[in-house]
Scaffold this motif. Structure first.
Motif, PDB file in Angstrom:
ATOM      1  N   LYS A   1      64.658  20.809  47.118  1.00  0.00           N
ATOM      2  CA  LYS A   1      63.352  20.045  46.999  1.00  0.00           C
ATOM      3  C   LYS A   1      62.974  19.438  45.822  1.00  0.00           C
ATOM      4  O   LYS A   1      62.200  18.473  45.847  1.00  0.00           O
ATOM      5  CB  LYS A   1      62.282  21.100  47.762  1.00  0.00           C
ATOM      6  CG  LYS A   1      62.483  21.766  48.842  1.00  0.00           C
ATOM      7  CD  LYS A   1      62.914  20.820  49.764  1.00  0.00           C
ATOM      8  CE  LYS A   1      62.908  21.400  51.366  1.00  0.00           C
ATOM      9  NZ  LYS A   1      63.384  20.423  52.389  1.00  0.00           N
TER      10      LYS A   1
ATOM     11  N   HIS B   1      62.754  13.235  53.153  1.00  0.00           N
ATOM     12  CA  HIS B   1      62.873  14.489  53.754  1.00  0.00           C
ATOM     13  C   HIS B   1      63.598  14.245  55.075  1.00  0.00           C
ATOM     14  O   HIS B   1      62.690  14.452  56.311  1.00  0.00           O
ATOM     15  CB  HIS B   1      61.810  15.332  54.001  1.00  0.00           C
ATOM     16  CG  HIS B   1      61.660  16.777  54.192  1.00  0.00           C
ATOM     17  ND1 HIS B   1      60.392  17.430  54.911  1.00  0.00           N
ATOM     18  CD2 HIS B   1      62.703  17.664  54.288  1.00  0.00           C
ATOM     19  CE1 HIS B   1      60.864  18.627  55.120  1.00  0.00           C
ATOM     20  NE2 HIS B   1      62.012  18.802  54.642  1.00  0.00           N
TER      21      HIS B   1
ATOM     22  N   SER C   1      58.835  20.849  57.788  1.00  0.00           N
ATOM     23  CA  SER C   1      59.790  22.055  57.683  1.00  0.00           C
ATOM     24  C   SER C   1      59.690  22.976  59.000  1.00  0.00           C
ATOM     25  O   SER C   1      58.537  23.019  59.343  1.00  0.00           O
ATOM     26  CB  SER C   1      59.139  22.880  56.306  1.00  0.00           C
ATOM     27  OG  SER C   1      59.247  22.002  55.275  1.00  0.00           O
TER      28      SER C   1
ATOM     29  N   LYS D   1      64.780  20.386  62.477  1.00  0.00           N
ATOM     30  CA  LYS D   1      65.548  19.252  61.948  1.00  0.00           C
ATOM     31  C   LYS D   1      67.140  19.811  62.133  1.00  0.00           C
ATOM     32  O   LYS D   1      68.050  19.000  62.547  1.00  0.00           O
ATOM     33  CB  LYS D   1      65.289  19.090  60.539  1.00  0.00           C
ATOM     34  CG  LYS D   1      64.300  18.172  60.512  1.00  0.00           C
ATOM     35  CD  LYS D   1      64.183  17.230  59.120  1.00  0.00           C
ATOM     36  CE  LYS D   1      64.284  17.949  57.883  1.00  0.00           C
ATOM     37  NZ  LYS D   1      63.221  18.831  57.543  1.00  0.00           N
TER      38      LYS D   1
ATOM     39  N   ASP E   1      68.647  17.647  56.174  1.00  0.00           N
ATOM     40  CA  ASP E   1      67.393  18.202  55.603  1.00  0.00           C
ATOM     41  C   ASP E   1      67.044  16.751  54.542  1.00  0.00           C
ATOM     42  O   ASP E   1      65.696  16.500  54.194  1.00  0.00           O
ATOM     43  CB  ASP E   1      67.214  19.368  54.607  1.00  0.00           C
ATOM     44  CG  ASP E   1      66.138  19.791  54.127  1.00  0.00           C
ATOM     45  OD1 ASP E   1      65.244  19.539  54.847  1.00  0.00           O
ATOM     46  OD2 ASP E   1      65.881  20.122  52.832  1.00  0.00           O
TER      47      ASP E   1
HETATM   48 MN    MN Z   1      63.141  20.682  54.490  1.00  0.00          MN
END
Ligand code: MN
Ligand code: OXD
Length: 596
Positions: free
Chosen positions: A206, A226, A248, A252, A277
């Protein structure tokens, strides 16, 4: 080692502050990895799992107060506050360095410092970026070795004077009061201290892959998003690629590895996984948008992963995987809620306590074996659906971008934006219910533009403008869609079965991109007609599809008020195009509302 003077100087300087007993350069070799594992088994930092049943797998528990990303302790540190924007926490770089330095100081005495050179994207590709992470955690070294390319090849690519992101991580005392995740976009640097949780400490992910990369991408004219990326191979062998942004823990990874439902699989469809991601996307010489996945592994949510929800993930994580905060069984295998198989009769839970199914805490709440945000870290090349394009240095061409949130009401199963500008508005106004991947009240609806709210490394108003600019530069923009797998009926049950069945929606999306299917134009965008979705082999309860595709103009008008409130945050930096889109949508909905 390296001839890179600046890198050597920086490592010395950081070591001078943290004072490790030793400095180890990670070379990426299997031998070094093995000996680091042995060392961590001895200290208990990680536990070796049953090597017959789970070859190459290890187990780790984080501190109890360190199980998710801590957005309130995450800062963008720029000279001017305005550059971080209203959606980021901000600190002056000087103050941030000083505050963190007081925690880093001497924090590695009695520990070793590992130097991890890593490449996000294929080594030596012009689209890749190099970082170097310093850490005092072998767990971090092992995770990074799965998530990105590490070691000697990267140092070689860096040469004597290549540019790199300076990433410093220290566990320090792992106390919340002494935890900071700091980004310095102006210095191309990251300092993370006081945490051992992946999202805070695997600094390629991240921190560099999104927050720092989004800043660089804006300067250099590309996009760091993202997003998962997958390819859909049609029966004629042609593959269309889509990129999809979800907040999040909204599925995904499941979508990226989806197996088409039986009825459609026999038609010859296949899904190819490029990433789950992060997508780095550039306009290529054909004027289209191309995406690479800069990672080489998955850091996925374990609870809920089973042979029905994600059979490819189950196969992917059967070996060479790091399990974090799941339940440890007496035979040194692992288990988690909503996984495969019955709960074991006993085990050690993620907190390290003896556990039995059905145990309750003092308040009478069921004690979970695994933390809801327990994770697996697994190499992407173990995924049965891995795309052959994953190593391709300029990636795959993107036909569609999908935004999605977790919304119990309002958003229909799927709709298509009217054009790129409207699509940017759809992404910018996206909202979702909070999950266990971040601290905060579960279930609360929050605006999460492009699923980048916690990850955009600069002013989000400028980020929206960047999206609009990218659209102007492209010869052919991807079509933009919004999906919602989580709409509920009046009793709170999900209207749509989700998982593999989501393929039915992807088929419509791809057919739209290839102008093969019609749609109804509604105030919010184009919706499928019920007959356009392939329902072979799926029996939805009566009325469910109608409900899934319903637009309630009054409910939308209500939501627009909240959107407007959110947009106010960006003040003059909110692009006028988005204001116009908002106003036009309001007009279209009002017209519809009056008609009803
Ligand atoms: Mn993520
Ligand atoms: C993740 C997240 O871990 O988004 O991918 O939190």
């Amino acid at each position: 080692m390296t001839e890179h003077r600046k890198l050597k100087r920086w490592v010395d300087e950081m070591a001078g502050m943290c004072r490790p007993d030793d400095i180890i350069w990670v070379d990426g070799s299997a031998g070094q990895k093995e000996s680091l594992k042995r060392e961590a088994f001895e200290t208990g930092e990680i536990i070796e799992l049953n090597q017959e049943k789970l070859p190459g797998c290890v187990y780790h528990r984080t501190a109890l107060n360190d199980v998710a990303r801590t957005e309130n302790l995450t800062f963008i540190c720029t000279k001017k506050k305005i550059d971080a924007g209203p959606t980021n926490n901000w600190m002056l770089p000087k103050a941030a360095y000083a505050k963190a330095a007081s925690i880093f100081k001497d924090s590695m005495v009695g520990r070793k410092m590992y130097v991890i050179p890593f490449s996000m994207g294929p080594v030596e590709s012009p689209f890749s970026k190099i970082g170097v992470e310093l850490t005092d955690s072998i767990y971090v070294v092992l995770n990074m070795s799965i998530m990105v390319k590490v070691g000697a090849d990267v140092l070689k690519a860096l040469g004597r004077d290549g540019e790199f992101t300076k990433c410093l991580h220290g566990q320090a005392e792992r106390e919340i009061e002494k935890r900071l995740i700091l980004h310095f976009p102006e210095d191309n640097a990251i300092w993370s201290v006081g945490s051992g949780y992946g999202g805070n400490v695997l600094l390629g992910k991240k921190c560099m892959g999104l927050r720092i990369a989004s800043h660089i991408a804006k300067e250099e004219g590309w996009m760091a998003e993202h997003m998962l990326v997958l390819g859909i191979e049609k029966p004629d062998g042609i593959i269309d690629y889509i990129a999809a942004a979800f907040p999040s823990a909204c599925g995904k990874t499941n979508l990226a590895m989806l197996v088409p439902p039986k009825g459609l699989e026999t038609k010859g469809y296949k899904i190819w996984t490029v990433g789950d991601d992060i997508a780095w996307m550039r306009i290529d010489s054909d004027g289209a948008l191309w995406a690479i996945n800069p990672e080489t592994g998955f850091f996925g949510v374990t609870p809920g992963t089973n042979s029905k929800t994600n059979p490819n993930a189950v196969k992917t994580i059967a070996r060479n995987t790091i399990y974090t905060n799941v339940l440890l069984k007496p035979d040194k295998t692992v288990w988690w809620e909503d996984g495969d198989g019955d709960p074991p009769l006993s085990g050690i839970d993620w907190k390290g306590n003896a556990w039995q199914p059905g145990m309750r805490d003092k308040e009478g709440k069921i004690i979970k074996g695994a933390h809801p945000n327990a994770r697996f870290t697994a190499p992407i090349n173990q995924c049965p659906s891995i795309s052959h394009r994953v190593e391709h240095h300029h990636g795959v061409p993107i036909s569609a971008i999908i935004f999605g949130g977790r919304r119990a009401h309002l958003a229909p199963l799927v709709y298509e934006a009217l054009n790129w500008q409207h699509g940017v508005y759809v992404g910018a106004s996206m909202a979702s219910e909070r999950t266990a991947a971040q601290y905060g009240k579960l279930g609360e609806v929050r605006r999460d533009p492009m699923a980048m709210l916690p990850f955009c490394g600069y002013h989000m108003g400028n980020y929206f403008s960047h999206w609009l600019k990218m659209g102007k530069r492209m010869k052919k923009c991807p079509r933009v869609f919004h999906v919602n797998w989580f709409k509920q009926d009046k009793k709170g049950g999900f209207l749509w079965p989700g998982f593999g069945e989501n393929f039915r929606v992807l088929e419509w999306i791809i057919d739209r991109c290839n102008d093969k299917v019609g749609a109804v134009e509604t105030p919010i965008g184009y919706l499928p007609r019920a007959k356009d979705l392939n329902m072979t082999g799926l029996d939805l309860p009566k009325g469910a599809l109608k409900e899934l595709l319903k637009i309630d103009a009054d409910e939308w008008l209500d939501d627009l008020k909240d959107q407007a409130e959110f947009f106010k945050k960006f003040g003059r930096k909110l692009p006028k195009e988005l204001k116009n889109e908002h106003a036009s949508l309001k007009k279209r909905l009002t017209k519809r509302s009056k008609k009803c």
